[in-house]
Write an enzyme that holds these catalytic residues in place. Structure first.
Site, PDB file in Angstrom:
ATOM      1  N   GLU A 120       0.821  -1.215   0.000  1.00 48.83           N
ATOM      2  CA  GLU A 120       0.000   0.000   0.000  1.00 48.83           C
ATOM      3  C   GLU A 120       0.860   1.274   0.000  1.00 48.83           C
ATOM      4  O   GLU A 120       0.523   2.258  -0.654  1.00 48.83           O
ATOM      5  CB  GLU A 120      -0.924  -0.004   1.219  1.00 48.83           C
ATOM      6  N   ASP A 121       1.952   1.255   0.731  1.00 50.29           N
ATOM      7  CA  ASP A 121       2.693   2.501   0.968  1.00 50.29           C
ATOM      8  C   ASP A 121       4.096   2.577   0.357  1.00 50.29           C
ATOM      9  O   ASP A 121       4.776   3.586   0.505  1.00 50.29           O
ATOM     10  CB  ASP A 121       2.824   2.746   2.482  1.00 50.29           C
TER      11      ASP A 121
ATOM     12  N   ASP B 190      -3.450  -3.404  14.129  1.00 48.28           N
ATOM     13  CA  ASP B 190      -3.140  -2.203  13.341  1.00 48.28           C
ATOM     14  C   ASP B 190      -3.885  -0.993  13.904  1.00 48.28           C
ATOM     15  O   ASP B 190      -3.314   0.087  14.090  1.00 48.28           O
ATOM     16  CB  ASP B 190      -3.553  -2.470  11.881  1.00 48.28           C
TER      17      ASP B 190
HETATM   18 ZN    ZN Z   1      -0.714  -0.181   9.432  1.00 51.41          ZN
END
Ligand code: ZN
Length: 193
Positions: free
Chosen positions: A66-67, A123
Site C-alpha cells: 500500500e505505501d 493495526d
Molecule cells: Zn498499518
C-alpha cells in the site's frame, strides 16, 4: 522456536525496514514508519499470543504494498502465497478516493479472514495510540475523534477472534475518548492548528 521460524520473522523485519526506509510516521520526522509495523507484529505475539508465523510476517509486511513500491508478486516470491494473501487483505486500493476507501474498510471488515481480522485489530490499536499520544501536528481534535470513531467502526466487524487483543483495543479506545472527549464535548478547545 526453530531457526527456520526465526529466519522467516527476521526476513520480514528486514524486508519491511528496507522498503519503508525513507518513510516516517505521519507528521513526525523522527519516527521511522517501520516502528508501526513492528509494533503491530509485537502486539499480536505478546498480547494476542499469536504463534502463526504467516500472520506475524504479514503484520510486518502489511503496509509494504500500500505505501511503498513493493508488489504482491514480490511478497509472494519472498514469503509465499499464504503471506501474500494476508498482505493483500490488509491493502487498500489507493486508486479509490480516500473517503470511499475508509468506508470500504468498515464494509469489508466482517468478510475478512480470521487471521486478517487479527492484524486489522492490532493495526488499529497501534494507529489509535499514535493519534492520541502523538498526533500529526496539523490534526485538529475533531479529526482525531473522527479517526478513533472510524477505527471503532472497522474493529466492530473484526470481533470474536482474540479476547485479549479485543480487550486491549477497548482499553485504548476508552483512553482515547477520555483524552479527546466524546462527540460534541469541548469541540473548540485545544485545537492543535
Ligand atoms: Zn498499518
Amino acid at each position: 522456536m526453530s531457526s527456520a521460524i526465526q529466519s522467516q520473522l527476521l526476513g520480514a523485519v528486514l524486508f519491511a525496514a528496507t522498503k519503508h526506509k525513507d518513510q516516517r510516521r505521519k507528521g513526525h520526522s523522527t519516527v521511522p514508519y517501520v516502528n508501526h509495523v513492528i509494533e503491530v507484529a509485537e502486539l499480536l505475539a505478546r498480547v494476542g499470543g499469536i504463534t502463526d508465523v504467516a500472520v506475524l510476517q504479514a503484520a510486518l509486511l502489511h503496509d509494504t504494498v500500500e505505501d511503498t513500491e513493493t508488489t504482491f508478486e514480490e511478497v509472494e516470491e519472498k514469503f509465499g502465497a499464504d503471506v501474500q494473501r494476508l498482505v493483500e487483505e490488509m491493502t487498500d486500493d489507493k486508486s479509490i478516493p480516500k473517503a470511499e476507501r475508509k468506508r470500504l474498510q468498515i464494509a469489508h471488515a466482517t468478510a475478512m479472514s480470521e487471521r486478517g481480522k487479527l492484524i486489522k485489530i492490532a493495526d488499529k490499536i497501534s494507529n489509535i495510540r499514535d493519534i492520541v499520544d502523538r498526533p500529526p501536528p496539523d490534526w485538529t481534535w475533531e479529526r482525531r475523534r473522527t479517526y478513533v470513531q472510524w477505527g471503532e467502526d472497522v474493529v466492530a466487524g473484526c470481533r470474536g477472534v482474540n479476547v485479549k487483543l479485543e480487550a486491549l483495543f477497548d482499553m485504548v479506545v476508552a483512553e482515547a475518548w477520555e483524552k479527546l472527549g466524546k462527540e460534541g464535548e469541548g469541540k473548540e478547545c485545544g485545537e492543535t492548528s
